[in-house]
Write an enzyme that holds these catalytic residues in place. Structure first.
Site, short mmCIF file in Angstrom:
data_model
loop_
_atom_site.label_atom_id
_atom_site.label_comp_id
_atom_site.label_asym_id
_atom_site.label_seq_id
_atom_site.Cartn_x
_atom_site.Cartn_y
_atom_site.Cartn_z
N VAL A 160 0.83 -1.21 0.00
CA VAL A 160 0.00 0.00 0.00
C VAL A 160 0.86 1.26 0.00
CG1 VAL A 160 -1.79 1.29 1.22
CG2 VAL A 160 -1.88 -1.21 1.15
N GLU A 164 -10.16 5.70 6.01
CA GLU A 164 -11.02 5.11 4.99
C GLU A 164 -10.53 3.75 4.52
OE1 GLU A 164 -14.00 4.36 3.25
OE2 GLU A 164 -14.10 6.55 3.36
N LYS A 189 -13.30 -5.13 10.97
CA LYS A 189 -13.92 -4.15 10.08
C LYS A 189 -15.35 -3.84 10.50
CE LYS A 189 -10.95 -5.64 6.28
NZ LYS A 189 -10.86 -6.43 5.02
N ASP A 202 -10.58 -10.94 10.66
CA ASP A 202 -10.37 -9.73 9.86
C ASP A 202 -11.70 -9.02 9.63
OD1 ASP A 202 -8.68 -8.17 7.71
OD2 ASP A 202 -10.48 -8.83 6.67
N LYS A 240 -6.79 -1.41 10.12
CA LYS A 240 -8.08 -1.84 10.70
C LYS A 240 -7.90 -2.42 12.09
CE LYS A 240 -7.74 -6.34 8.46
NZ LYS A 240 -6.47 -6.03 7.78
#
Length: 428
Positions: A14, A129, A205, A201, A105
């Protein structure tokens, strides 16, 4: 125009995408924010590592504190992952008046309330975001797009790995084990896939989405979690036969200010839009009291989709900086947390039973449902060529979790039931 200087924590997948976008779209970004954006310093684990992009080595450091403590840096972009050390970096950055953009997250699910409170205290922005659903702008939508509405339910496919596995099982009739191995070879699943396949995971979220959607502090421990490792080819086959697709869904709903949040394999009616979301894609379905039903769909991970969300947050921070309104948009939960109990949680159920193949068994089973106030939508009894026992497939109408737990507990002691093979939530 004085440039805005950015410190980057992490230059992995990322982080590389963030550098590509900031440097490759500099003209467009500068026109939006009114000044150049410069990545001033980048914290990496190994400054000598070969990389897919060219980066001025003078900007690299192996000490994240150099980035945090640099007085020239206005905004910290965190894409390094981790929890406790990363939390310390971010809190120190906020203490020094730096704005934060993160894709983490795990950090926001576990410590988001503390971080946002510190941001409010220091009048700094914290935007995140990219922490949920990659390139889908769902967080900004919940905060801004639904600001005039009251969200009643959020239902989402928020983990691409599990959606890939369940899609392949459905389309190709493959086993869970075989598809998991393929997902690992393709890089969709980690060598240790536990966080994905056991729903952890997705749970992180959903804790974030529940907090934002309901304005209450949903913690990870508040999320009921069940993964997909026990989903069989047989379960998928029966789901399709009854007109459903199996999906790992995160579901957060609110009723009379009481909320419930769960992650679990769910049979979704094929006519529902979320049932058609396949492969590694994500989708989030939002029910608003005023707007009704809306769905947001797109890439849930990957270098460029996730980096796009990160840079969009960076642009928002810089715009706020120019307007002098940083820290005013932070959503700190303000409603007291009221979790639903098992008498308040209600949904349809699919149950697959292996039973004695003899007269009166079905009547005995339906009697148990009646005893605990659970009404039935459909009941199918059929022989199985591979199984000397009969199989009974039941779909209930909406039933409370408390009632269903009592039914299943009663079934455990019923002599005519050989095995409770499968139980799943049903949606749509």
């Amino acid at each position: 125009m004085k440039p805005v200087k950015v410190g980057l924590l992490g230059l992995g997948t990322v982080g590389t995408g963030v550098v590509r976008i900031v440097e490759g779209h500099q003209e467009d970004l500068s026109s939006q924010v009114g000044s150049p954006i410069i990545i001033e310093k980048i914290a990496v684990k190994n400054s000598d590592k070969a990389r897919s992009i060219q980066v001025d080595k003078a900007k690299l450091t192996e000490d994240p504190w150099e980035v945090i403590r640099d007085p020239e840096i206005d905004v910290i972009v965190e894409v390094m992952g981790g929890i406790e050390d990363t939390k310390a970096y971010i809190l120190e950055g906020l203490e020094r008046g730096k704005h934060i953009v993160t894709a983490n997250k795990d950090l926001m699910a576990l410590h988001g309330s503390e971080i946002l409170a510190k941001a409010q205290e220091k009048q700094c922005d914290v935007f995140y975001e990219a922490s949920v659903a990659g390139g889908i702008p769902i967080i900004r939508t919940l905060i801004e797009g639904f600001s005039s509405d009251r969200i009643l339910k959020i239902m989402g496919i928020v983990n691409g790995t599990t959606n890939f596995i369940l899609t392949k099982m459905s389309q190709e009739g493959a086993s869970y084990e075989d598809v998991l191995e393929e997902a690992q070879k393709l890089g969709y699943a980690e060598a240790d896939p536990t966080s994905d396949v056991e729903g952890l995971d997705a749970a992180r979220k959903m804790a974030i989405l529940g907090t934002l959607g309901f304005r209450t502090n949903v913690e990870l421990k508040d999320v009921s979690v069940r993964g997909i490792s026990q989903v069989s080819k047989e379960d998928i086959t029966y789901a399709k036969r009854l007109g459903y697709e199996m999906k790992l869904l995160g579901i957060a709903d609110r009723e009379d200010e009481h909320v419930s949040i769960s992650v679990q394999p769910t049979m979704v009616r094929k006519g529902h839009p979320i049932a058609s979301v396949s492969g590694v894609y994500n989708a989030v379905y939002v029910y608003g009291e005023a707007v009704g039903e809306t769905m947001f769909y797109g890439a849930g991970a990957g270098e460029m989709p996730t980096a796009t969300s990160v840079v969009a947050d960076l642009v928002a921070v810089i715009k706020n900086l120019k307007l002098g309104v940083n820290g005013l948009k932070a959503i700190v939960p303000y409603k007291p947390k009221k979790l639903k109990n098992d008498e308040q949680i209600s949904f349809k159920n699919f149950i697959l039973l292996h039973v004695d193949d003899k007269a009166g068994v079905l009547a005995r089973i339906t009697q148990v449902f009646a005893e605990f106030g659970v009404s039935l939508e459909s009941v199918v009894q059929q022989p199985n060529e591979l199984n000397p026992e009969a199989e009974i497939i039941i779909v209930t109408h909406n039933a409370t979790k408390a009632s269903m737990d009592k039914v299943l507990q009663h079934f455990e002691g019923l002599a005519v039931i050989r095995k409770i093979k499968s139980v799943y939530r049903v949606e749509g």
